[in-house]
Every structure is written in structure tokens, then in C-alpha cells.
Design a protein around this motif. Structure first.
Motif, PDB file in Angstrom:
ATOM      1  N   VAL A 204      -9.845  11.391 -57.009  1.00 42.05           N
ATOM      2  CA  VAL A 204     -10.119  11.721 -55.603  1.00 42.05           C
ATOM      3  C   VAL A 204     -11.249  12.749 -55.562  1.00 42.05           C
ATOM      4  N   LEU A 205     -12.363  12.403 -54.933  1.00 45.71           N
ATOM      5  CA  LEU A 205     -13.478  13.341 -54.790  1.00 45.71           C
ATOM      6  C   LEU A 205     -13.594  13.756 -53.323  1.00 45.71           C
ATOM      7  N   PRO A 206     -13.220  14.993 -53.028  1.00 45.02           N
ATOM      8  CA  PRO A 206     -13.209  15.407 -51.616  1.00 45.02           C
ATOM      9  C   PRO A 206     -14.609  15.656 -51.067  1.00 45.02           C
ATOM     10  N   LEU A 207     -14.798  15.289 -49.821  1.00 47.96           N
ATOM     11  CA  LEU A 207     -15.995  15.676 -49.073  1.00 47.96           C
ATOM     12  C   LEU A 207     -15.699  17.032 -48.436  1.00 47.96           C
ATOM     13  N   PRO A 208     -16.695  17.725 -47.922  1.00 47.82           N
ATOM     14  CA  PRO A 208     -16.396  19.008 -47.274  1.00 47.82           C
ATOM     15  C   PRO A 208     -15.547  18.797 -46.015  1.00 47.82           C
ATOM     16  N   SER A 209     -14.932  19.867 -45.564  1.00 43.51           N
ATOM     17  CA  SER A 209     -14.103  19.768 -44.356  1.00 43.51           C
ATOM     18  C   SER A 209     -14.988  19.532 -43.134  1.00 43.51           C
ATOM     19  N   SER A 210     -14.371  18.995 -42.083  1.00 37.94           N
ATOM     20  CA  SER A 210     -15.114  18.776 -40.838  1.00 37.94           C
ATOM     21  C   SER A 210     -14.133  18.846 -39.673  1.00 37.94           C
ATOM     22  N   GLN A 211     -14.690  18.861 -38.481  1.00 38.94           N
ATOM     23  CA  GLN A 211     -13.818  18.897 -37.299  1.00 38.94           C
ATOM     24  C   GLN A 211     -14.440  18.069 -36.183  1.00 38.94           C
ATOM     25  N   ASP A 212     -13.591  17.251 -35.579  1.00 42.77           N
ATOM     26  CA  ASP A 212     -13.992  16.368 -34.478  1.00 42.77           C
ATOM     27  C   ASP A 212     -13.685  17.074 -33.143  1.00 42.77           C
ATOM     28  N   HIS A 213     -14.174  16.547 -32.050  1.00 44.90           N
ATOM     29  CA  HIS A 213     -13.861  17.071 -30.704  1.00 44.90           C
ATOM     30  C   HIS A 213     -13.452  15.871 -29.870  1.00 44.90           C
ATOM     31  N   LEU A 297     -22.303  12.898 -44.011  1.00 47.86           N
ATOM     32  CA  LEU A 297     -23.288  12.186 -44.835  1.00 47.86           C
ATOM     33  C   LEU A 297     -24.614  12.938 -44.880  1.00 47.86           C
ATOM     34  N   MET A 298     -24.881  13.757 -43.857  1.00 48.92           N
ATOM     35  CA  MET A 298     -26.101  14.567 -43.918  1.00 48.92           C
ATOM     36  C   MET A 298     -25.971  15.685 -44.948  1.00 48.92           C
ATOM     37  N   ARG A 299     -24.739  16.050 -45.302  1.00 52.48           N
ATOM     38  CA  ARG A 299     -24.555  17.109 -46.312  1.00 52.48           C
ATOM     39  C   ARG A 299     -24.416  16.544 -47.725  1.00 52.48           C
ATOM     40  N   LEU A 300     -24.174  15.248 -47.829  1.00 51.66           N
ATOM     41  CA  LEU A 300     -23.990  14.649 -49.162  1.00 51.66           C
ATOM     42  C   LEU A 300     -25.358  14.476 -49.812  1.00 51.66           C
ATOM     43  N   LYS A 301     -25.540  15.096 -50.987  1.00 56.99           N
ATOM     44  CA  LYS A 301     -26.860  15.025 -51.622  1.00 56.99           C
ATOM     45  C   LYS A 301     -26.968  13.826 -52.576  1.00 56.99           C
ATOM     46  N   ASN A 302     -25.824  13.318 -53.043  1.00 59.84           N
ATOM     47  CA  ASN A 302     -25.867  12.192 -53.991  1.00 59.84           C
ATOM     48  C   ASN A 302     -26.460  10.950 -53.361  1.00 59.84           C
ATOM     49  N   GLU A 322     -22.403  16.076 -54.963  1.00 63.44           N
ATOM     50  CA  GLU A 322     -23.258  17.253 -54.741  1.00 63.44           C
ATOM     51  C   GLU A 322     -23.391  17.439 -53.238  1.00 63.44           C
ATOM     52  N   ILE A 323     -23.013  18.614 -52.790  1.00 60.93           N
ATOM     53  CA  ILE A 323     -22.972  18.859 -51.347  1.00 60.93           C
ATOM     54  C   ILE A 323     -23.995  19.928 -50.974  1.00 60.93           C
ATOM     55  N   ASP A 324     -24.743  19.660 -49.928  1.00 59.57           N
ATOM     56  CA  ASP A 324     -25.694  20.642 -49.396  1.00 59.57           C
ATOM     57  C   ASP A 324     -24.882  21.830 -48.870  1.00 59.57           C
ATOM     58  N   HIS A 325     -25.262  23.045 -49.266  1.00 61.97           N
ATOM     59  CA  HIS A 325     -24.463  24.202 -48.834  1.00 61.97           C
ATOM     60  C   HIS A 325     -24.651  24.473 -47.344  1.00 61.97           C
ATOM     61  N   ARG A 326     -25.683  23.867 -46.753  1.00 66.23           N
ATOM     62  CA  ARG A 326     -25.939  24.138 -45.329  1.00 66.23           C
ATOM     63  C   ARG A 326     -24.912  23.434 -44.427  1.00 66.23           C
ATOM     64  N   ALA A 327     -24.891  23.832 -43.167  1.00 66.57           N
ATOM     65  CA  ALA A 327     -23.923  23.275 -42.213  1.00 66.57           C
ATOM     66  C   ALA A 327     -24.579  22.177 -41.382  1.00 66.57           C
TER      67      ALA A 327
END
Ligand code: AMP
Length: 590
Positions: A204-213, A297-302, A322-327
Motif C-alpha cells: 500500500v503506497l499512500p498519497l498525501p492527505s486531502s479534504q473535499d468540500h 495528482l498535481m503533487r505526485l512527482k512520479n 515522490e510527492i511535491d512538498h508544496r500544497a
């Protein structure tokens, strides 16, 4: 390589935007696609759920990889259909996708494999469901079992509302077959977050956390939609909760699905409710979320294609994300009237102006071409997504772009990402310091208590011997930064707590850590035997010491904070109840 993407919304546009960056990909098709997707892929007029036609197309065009966006085709078995014909496809099999398409099945898996979720039960009989609701009382949540485009969940404030919701689903069949069963469950409170991961059924390779509205209007008012915006990272999921989500939710679910003979391959999405240290699953989705896919997907660098291929071939253990450290922040622009009735065919202006803005991508959802012009053609029309060094910067960039895009009746929320900003503004009250990051597994005992009592905290590494200036600065500036208690953990000649205590008038609690052949006795004596005038509270060695330090810090804060004091009291009662329960079980041996 030729790739076919199935679907035609913002999620699929984001997937295609990412796939198009792959050096391996020469041609992308999308069925059915939209006006924005048409920039990057050849749109083919085949319905996303018409599996036979899609497979025939894939065979004819010698497609090397098909990628499925929405839940509909997955739940209908598109992956099984393609695989039977020897076609490579990325997505969950029909039996695996049931984790989304049947809430009853998802509950069964969660209960069987110990994954925390709301307590509830499934019913086909109206009478039994009514009796259950009357017994449980309100607030309570009534859900159609099957896929209902996010509309099959009714959160009910009263028993009368819940009984009406039952009738809507089971008797009036408002959600058709999806409502042949209902799930009735406890109403959870807290902050929602989305946690998505790639999995091949084992790794299991986690993506960064996120939040919907979800709700249509600002401040989460009004009816629910498909999602009016999203951002990543979501600070409600800190590192401590991230690790627990992996260990308590994602890994047991993936292992459980394998044990059930339904190995899960693709993207697994857990919708979570988080309340201090409590994490519960609201739902699983068997694919990327929309609009979470856009910021994620904008933060995913791979290159995403090798990851999808590794999942198909079950060798995800060889990949790292590899995840972009930016938000990133995605603001959804919707048609006036959505989620109710809205007009189609209205021309959109300003899209050219935003094309040139750096770090901004406009993902299209409901758009089409009419007389060579892009027009709004759905409820959710565009997902304006921006990358920034901080969530605040990403918000500001996204809204600058949003303001340049116009069409008649357009609506969007003005508060996307504000929950993150609020969290970032909260000042920590407890400073947890450790001599080395090796001490983290022990000091997590204190972190767990901070989460339990809802006390904002900061956590860092500083050494009394190796970085004395940093340690001194932390202590000297602590009071001014709003810190009320310092917890310091160190092993060997553990001078950290004392060194900090010498520089502050705040209470300091030392945690002696067992890191040498003296098993923590050295650290205990160095911490506890302070010279007169510089007290350091010392509560025991190791993880239980860290936990106790956390509780003591809460008790100190609780002197002036009734809410924290109340939570400490609840914790004490829980501990007493646990002891009583254990005693009862042992007494049964007599
Ligand atoms: P779901 O499709 O199950 O995620 O439900 C859609 C939305 O309904 C969630 O995002 C929550 O806002 C809400 N919801 C679902 N289940 C519950 C629950 N047990 N308690 C409170 N809210 C819930």
C-alpha cells in the motif's frame, strides 16, 4: 504506448494530464472525455459504462493500457471483462469494487478485520429498520446500500426524519436498486478527510492527505454535491494520524480483501471522520475521488504510468511515491442552480487568460464544444487547481485564476481550504522535544495523549549536548509562543529536560528513555536528580512515561481549561471501566 482513459470528468482530465507527462505514452484516447480533455487526448464517443464497445475499441486500436476513472464501470465489472480478453487495465475488479458499490459489504469487511467504522446494521425489512432507529434514537444516518452518485446518504437530526429517509429509500425506491437494502448507522462527529492510496493487493503506497468540500455553499451549508473543491495536504491528518490510518485502516482492509478472495488492485479511497484521536471510516471508494484527484495528482512527482503497470503486475513493492512538498488547492466552478437544475450550453470566457498562469491548471469536468467555443455542459464544470508553497498561497493563486473565468450563472465556494488555514493558525500549547528522532516511538505516547485531549502541540528534536543553542532557544521562546508545558524525552545522560527547565519558568516534564545498556536508569537519574531550584517532573521511564507526561501536561492545562479537564476525567473513567471489565472476565474463571 497507447492509453485509453474511461470517463469524462475533472478526475479523468487530471489523470490524463498526468499520463500525458509520461515519456512512455505516445497517444491517449478518452471515452467519452470533454472539451478540456480534447487538448490532450482523442475523445471517443463511447459511454464509460459500455464495456463491450470499450473492449472492442481497445482491441481494435491495440491499446496497451486502459485506465478507469469512475465507479460505475468498475462496479459493472469492466476490469474483469478486459482481463478476460487479455487487455491490460488499471482499476479494481468487480468483486473488489464492491467495497464501494455495497455499503453492507464494506461494513462486513470492516467489522471482520477490525477496521474502525460507525456502528450500524443493514436492513431489507422496513419494520426491522424502523425498530432499530427507534431503539438507537437520533441523530442517526440512513444510507442506500448501493451506488447513488453521493446522494444516497441522509444524515437525520430526528427519528422522524430517519423514518422518512427509510421510506424514501426502501419504499419509494428513490435510489432504485441501490436502495434495496439500507444501512442505518450512528452519526459521527468531527472533521472529514480523504485518504487515498495505490495498492496492488499487497503493498500500500499512500498519497498525501486531502479534504473535499461536499456542501454547495460556504461554511458547509446547503445540499451536498459531488464536491465543490479540495486541497492537499489536510492538516487534520498529521503524521501521527497518518501512521495510524495506514496501520488501522488501509493495511488491514487490503489484507482483509485479499483474505476474502477479492484482492484489491487500484486506488483505495477511505473517507474518514476524525475526532481528536478517533478515526472512523465513513465509506470506501474504489477509485480516485473527484475533486481530490486534481490536487493530489498535481503533487505526485512520479511518472504515473509505471505505477499503474506495477499495480497490474503486482510488483508495487518496487515503487516509491515522490510527492511535491508544496500544497495544492482545487476550486470547483459549477453551473448556477447545481446541484439542482441548471442550464447547459452557456459559453465560458477567460480560459485563455489562465492558461498562462504558472502553477495553475484548469481541469475540465462538465464542458463541451459548441460552435468552436467551450461551453458549460454539466453541474460541476471546471476544477481550477493551483500549486503554492503553502495552502494559503495555493488558495490565493487558485482564486486569482477563478476570477478570470466567467459564464452566466457561474457559482463557486469562496472558502475552499479555509479549514486548513484555521488549523495552521492554532497555536501549540505543549512543546514535545526529544534528544533524537530515535526517541519518537517512545514519545508518541505523549503525542497520543495530546490527540486524545485535543491539545495542540508542537514536536521537534533538540539535543542538550549536540544542539544546545536550539534547545535553549526553544525554552526561552516557549512562553511567548503560547506554550504552557514542555515535555522533554532523552536517553543516556539525559540532560535535555534540565537544560530546558533552566531557561524557562514553564513546567517541564522529563521522559527518561531506555536507550543504553543501563536500560533507562541512567536517563532516569539524570532527569530526576535536578539541583534545587530547577525542578523537572519525572513520571516514569519509556513509553508509559511519555504517556504519563502527556496526561500530566493535560492536567496542568486542565487547571484553567474546563474542556481539557473534562476530557481527562472521561479518560480516567474509561480506564476504570476497562479494569472493571478485565476483572469481570477473570472472575468468571472461579
Ligand atoms: P458517504 O458516501 O458514506 O461518505 O457519505 C457522504 C457524506 O455523508 C459523508 O461525507 C459525511 O458527510 C456524511 N456521513 C456519512 N456517514 C456518516 C456518519 N455515520 N455520521 C455522520 N456523517 C456521515
Amino acid at each position: 504506448m497507447k492509453v485509453l482513459v474511461v470517463g469524462g470528468g475533472g478526475r479523468e482530465h487530471a489523470m490524463i494530464w498526468k499520463i500525458a507527462q509520461s515519456a512512455q505514452v505516445k497517444k491517449i484516447y478518452c471515452a467519452p472525455g470533454n472539451a478540456g480533455i480534447a487538448d490532450l487526448a482523442e475523445c471517443v464517443p463511447i459511454d464509460a459504462e459500455d464495456m463491450d464497445q470499450l473492449a472492442a475499441f481497445a482491441r481494435r486500436q491495440k491499446i496497451d493500457l486502459t485506465v478507469v476513472g469512475p465507479e460505475g464501470p468498475l462496479s459493472k465489472g469492466i476490469v474483469d471483462c478486459f482481463e478476460k480478453q487479455g487487455l491490460r487495465i488499471f482499476g479494481a475488479s468487480q468483486k473488489a469494487a464492491e467495497i464501494e458499490s455495497s455499503k453492507t459489504f464494506a461494513k462486513h469487511v470492516m467489522n471482520k478485520y477490525g477496521v474502525p467504522t460507525a456502528e450500524g446494521a443493514t436492513f431489507t425489512s422496513l419494520k426491522a429498520a424502523e425498530a432499530y432507529i427507534k431503539k438507537m434514537g437520533a441523530p442517526i444516518v440512513v444510507k442506500a446500500d448501493g451506488l447513488a452518485a453521493g446522494k444516497g446518504v441522509i444524515v437525520c437530526a430526528t427519528v422522524a426524519q430517519a423514518l422518512a429517509a427509510l421510506k424514501q429509500i426502501l419504499v419509494d425506491k428513490e435510489f432504485g436498486q441501490a436502495g434495496s437494502k439500507v444501512v442505518v448507522e450512528e452519526c459521527l462527529v468531527g472533521e472529514e478527510a480523504s485518504f487515498l492510496a495505490f495498492t496492488d493487493g499487497k503493498t500500500v503506497l499512500p498519497l498525501p492527505s486531502s479534504q473535499d468540500h461536499k456542501p454547495i455553499f460556504d461554511d458547509d451549508k446547503g445540499p451536498n454535491t459531488g464536491g465543490m473543491g479540495a486541497y492537499s495536504p489536510a492538516p487534520v491528518v498529521d503524521q501521527y494520524l497518518h501512521d495510524r490510518i495506514m496501520n488501522e485502516i488501509m493495511l488491514p482492509t487490503v489484507r482483509g480483501m485479499a483474505a476474502e478472495g477479492r484482492p484489491y488492485k487500484g486506488v483505495l479511497y477511505a473517507g474518514l471522520m476524525i475526532n481528536r484521536d478517533q478515526i472512523k471510516v465513513l465509506e470506501f471508494n474504489g477509485r480516485f475521488g473527484d475533486p481530490e484527484a486534481q490536487p493530489l495528482l498535481m503533487r505526485l512527482k512520479n511518472d504515473i504510468v509505471p505505477i499503474m503497470e506495477a499495480i497490474i503486475d503486482e510488483r508495487l513493492d518496487q515503487c516509491r511515491l515522490e510527492i511535491d512538498h508544496r500544497a495544492t488547492v482545487c476550486v470547483v466552478m459549477a453551473s448556477g442552480g447545481y446541484p439542482g437544475k441548471y442550464k447547459k450550453g452557456l459559453p465560458i470566457s477567460g480560459l485563455d487568460k489562465v492558461r498562462r498562469i504558472k502553477d495553475v491548471v484548469v481541469f475540465h469536468a462538465g464542458t463541451a464544444f459548441k460552435d468552436n467555443q467551450v461551453v458549460a455542459n454539466g453541474g460541476r464544470v471546471l476544477g481550477v487547481t493551483a500549486l503554492g508553497d503553502t495552502v494559503a498561497e495555493a488558495i490565493s493563486k487558485a482564486y486569482k485564476a477563478v476570477e478570470k473565468i466567467k459564464w452566466q450563472g457561474v457559482q463557486y465556494r469562496k472558502d475552499i481550504g479555509q479549514k486548513a488555514l484555521k488549523r495552521y493558525q492554532v497555536k501549540p500549547q505543549v512543546c514535545i522535544v526529544m534528544g533524537s528522532d530515535n526517541d519518537l516511538p517512545v514519545m508518541e505516547g505523549a503525542v497520543g495523549m495530546m490527540k486524545k485531549f485535543g491539545i495542540p502541540f508542537e514536536i521537534t528534536v533538540a539535543s542538550a549536548h549536540r544542539t544546545p543553542e536550539k534547545a535553549a532557544h526553544l525554552a526561552v521562546s516557549a512562553r511567548q509562543r503560547g506554550i504552557k508545558v514542555i515535555i522533554a524525552g532523552a536517553g543516556h545522560a539525559a540532560h535535555l529536560a534540565g537544560a530546558l527547565a533552566a531557561q524557562t519558568t514553564l513546567p517541564v516534564i522529563g521522559v527518561p528513555i531506555d536507550s543504553s545498556c543501563l536500560q533507562g536508569l541512567d536517563a532516569l537519574l539524570s532527569t530526576v536528580q535536578m539541583p534545587p531550584g530547577i525542578p523537572v517532573a519525572t513520571v516514569s521511564i519509556g513509553r508509559s512515561g511519555a504517556k504519563n507526561a502527556g496526561i500530566l501536561a493535560a492536567q496542568i492545562i486542565g487547571v484553567a481549561d474546563a474542556q481539557v479537564a473534562g476530557l481527562v476525567e472521561v479518560h480516567k473513567k474509561e480506564m476504570a471501566a476497562q479494569v472493571a471489565h478485565k476483572a469481570e472476565r477473570l472472575e468468571a474463571y472461579r
